[in-house]
Design a protein around this motif. Structure first.
Motif, PDB file in Angstrom:
ATOM      1  N   GLY A 199      -0.842  -1.510  -7.454  1.00 17.72           N
ATOM      2  CA  GLY A 199      -0.259  -0.389  -6.734  1.00 17.72           C
ATOM      3  C   GLY A 199       1.244  -0.285  -6.835  1.00 17.72           C
ATOM      4  O   GLY A 199       1.843   0.560  -6.181  1.00 17.72           O
TER       5      GLY A 199
ATOM      6  N   HIS B  97       0.867  -1.190   0.000  1.00 11.89           N
ATOM      7  CA  HIS B  97       0.000   0.000   0.000  1.00 11.89           C
ATOM      8  C   HIS B  97       0.894   1.227   0.000  1.00 11.89           C
ATOM      9  O   HIS B  97       2.116   1.113  -0.182  1.00 11.89           O
ATOM     10  CB  HIS B  97      -0.977  -0.023   1.180  1.00 11.89           C
ATOM     11  N   GLY B  98       0.298   2.398   0.179  1.00 15.69           N
ATOM     12  CA  GLY B  98       1.036   3.637  -0.004  1.00 15.69           C
ATOM     13  C   GLY B  98       2.274   3.763   0.865  1.00 15.69           C
ATOM     14  O   GLY B  98       3.334   4.199   0.398  1.00 15.69           O
TER      15      GLY B  98
ATOM     16  N   VAL C 161       5.477   4.081  -1.446  1.00 19.11           N
ATOM     17  CA  VAL C 161       5.955   5.466  -1.481  1.00 19.11           C
ATOM     18  C   VAL C 161       6.749   5.799  -0.219  1.00 19.11           C
ATOM     19  O   VAL C 161       7.884   6.267  -0.294  1.00 19.11           O
ATOM     20  CB  VAL C 161       4.771   6.451  -1.638  1.00 19.11           C
TER      21      VAL C 161
ATOM     22  N   MET D 184      -5.519   7.188  -4.374  1.00 19.21           N
ATOM     23  CA  MET D 184      -4.241   6.662  -4.849  1.00 19.21           C
ATOM     24  C   MET D 184      -4.422   5.273  -5.453  1.00 19.21           C
ATOM     25  O   MET D 184      -4.907   4.366  -4.773  1.00 19.21           O
ATOM     26  CB  MET D 184      -3.281   6.593  -3.658  1.00 19.21           C
ATOM     27  N   LEU D 185      -4.050   5.123  -6.676  1.00 13.92           N
ATOM     28  CA  LEU D 185      -4.042   3.798  -7.287  1.00 13.92           C
ATOM     29  C   LEU D 185      -3.109   2.894  -6.488  1.00 13.92           C
ATOM     30  O   LEU D 185      -1.949   3.221  -6.294  1.00 13.92           O
ATOM     31  CB  LEU D 185      -3.542   3.895  -8.732  1.00 13.92           C
ATOM     32  N   GLY D 186      -3.607   1.782  -6.013  1.00 14.90           N
ATOM     33  CA  GLY D 186      -2.759   0.872  -5.252  1.00 14.90           C
ATOM     34  C   GLY D 186      -2.696   1.173  -3.771  1.00 14.90           C
ATOM     35  O   GLY D 186      -2.062   0.435  -3.023  1.00 14.90           O
ATOM     36  N   GLY D 187      -3.319   2.249  -3.322  1.00 13.54           N
ATOM     37  CA  GLY D 187      -3.407   2.516  -1.894  1.00 13.54           C
ATOM     38  C   GLY D 187      -4.395   1.555  -1.241  1.00 13.54           C
ATOM     39  O   GLY D 187      -5.127   0.830  -1.923  1.00 13.54           O
TER      40      GLY D 187
ATOM     41  N   HIS E 241      -6.377   8.578   2.302  1.00 11.20           N
ATOM     42  CA  HIS E 241      -5.483   8.631   3.447  1.00 11.20           C
ATOM     43  C   HIS E 241      -5.793   9.902   4.267  1.00 11.20           C
ATOM     44  O   HIS E 241      -6.196  10.923   3.704  1.00 11.20           O
ATOM     45  CB  HIS E 241      -4.030   8.699   2.992  1.00 11.20           C
TER      46      HIS E 241
END
Lengths: 163, 145
Positions: A50, A14-15, A19, B76-79, B22
């Motif tokens: 993702g 995930h984020g 990231v 967010m794509l993939g979040g 988020h």
């Protein structure tokens, strides 16, 4: 270059992973160790959604991940290994025998779990498993994102959820 | 209209969408849409803060059911919100998911209730995508490069 981070995170990819850790560590690959995801093309496709195209992602059972662990450790590129729960990480550590540190990145509320940190909830069994990891020389800390304070295992287990 | 799905206006129902992000972004986006349009009845914010994957999926399901939502927007794509939403789509084939939503996406969506939910979502996604531009001051303002 060894795998940069061994992370327990119930959201898996995930984020925060792609990231939050991916950018500062310049991650080139992810290794997701999860018996269920490894057997489901649909789940794998979901998680691939993702991952940026320049980052490789591999899905393995615990047994396959332990067998391939040396290969990933000798990959010259930085990587991150993920499990969705403490028990899977402990099985991987037991099977591979060569993991020095484990990062608790996110274990969220579920029946039977007690809150220890804002992003860490643990059952008594999970706490025993984390102590077992520490007893075999693995350094266990909690840290959801790189800028956060790294919390040692003793502090995690004595925390009451306010930290 | 070419799609056989009826628009919400034709069906006489209020269209709702969930904005899942988020942190406080969803609440801020929904507040910004209300500030600009006066429409506070379309978008429902949802945050993934401190929630695990199963809790996110359950929370999205509850939000969809409670609001009769037909569209899910995520940041967010993939979040983790997008992952939870994708799982929900397996059991709710009528739902539509738009990832990477921004303010322009949401503004377009709330004004397109003459389209079906699916068409409005697609239109909004295109609007949001087109709203991202890069500008620089002219060379004479920046000075010689």
């Amino acid at each position: 270059m060894p795998i940069e981070l061994y992370r327990v995170d119930d959201r898996l990819i995930h984020g925060q992973v792609v990231v939050g850790w991916g950018r500062p560590l310049d991650l080139a690959f992810l290794v997701v160790v999860d018996d269920d995801v490894a057997s489901s093309e649909w789940e794998q496709e979901l998680y691939r959604m993702g991952v940026p195209p320049e980052m490789d992602v591999h899905f393995h059972t615990v047994a396959d991940a332990a067998r391939l662990h040396g290969t990933y450790q000798h990959d010259p590129r930085p990587g991150l290994l993920l499990t969705g729960d403490v028990g899977t990480m402990r099985r991987l550590v037991d099977a591979s025998g060569d993991v020095r540190t484990v990062n608790i990145g996110g274990i969220h509320h579920r029946a039977g779990r007690v809150q220890r940190l804002r992003y860490v909830f643990l059952t008594p069994v999970e706490e025993v498993e984390l102590r077992a990891l520490a007893a075999r020389g693995v350094t266990v800390t909690a840290q959801d994102v790189p800028s956060a304070r790294e919390v040692p295992l003793d502090d995690i287990l004595s925390a009451d959820g306010d930290a | 209209m070419t799609n056989s799905d009826p628009s919400d206006a034709e069906a006489g129902r209020a269209r709702r969408a969930i904005v899942a992000t988020h942190g406080d972004l969803a609440a801020a986006l929904v507040a910004a849409v209300a500030q600009i349009t006066g429409r506070a009845d379309v978008l429902v914010p949802f945050t993934n803060r401190n929630l695990g994957g199963e809790e996110i999926e359950r929370g999205l399901r509850d939000a969809v059911d409670a609001n009769g939502a037909q569209v899910l927007f995520t940041d967010m794509l993939g979040g983790s919100c997008a992952l939870g939403a994708r799982r929900l789509l397996r059991e709710r084939p009528d739902l539509v998911l738009v990832t990477g939503a921004n303010l322009s996406t949401l503004l377009d969506f709330v004004f397109n209730d003459d389209l079906s939910a699916r068409e409005a979502a697609a239109h909004a996604a295109e609007k949001g995508r087109a709203s991202i531009t890069v500008s620089a001051a002219p060379a004479e303002v920046r000075g010689a490069d």
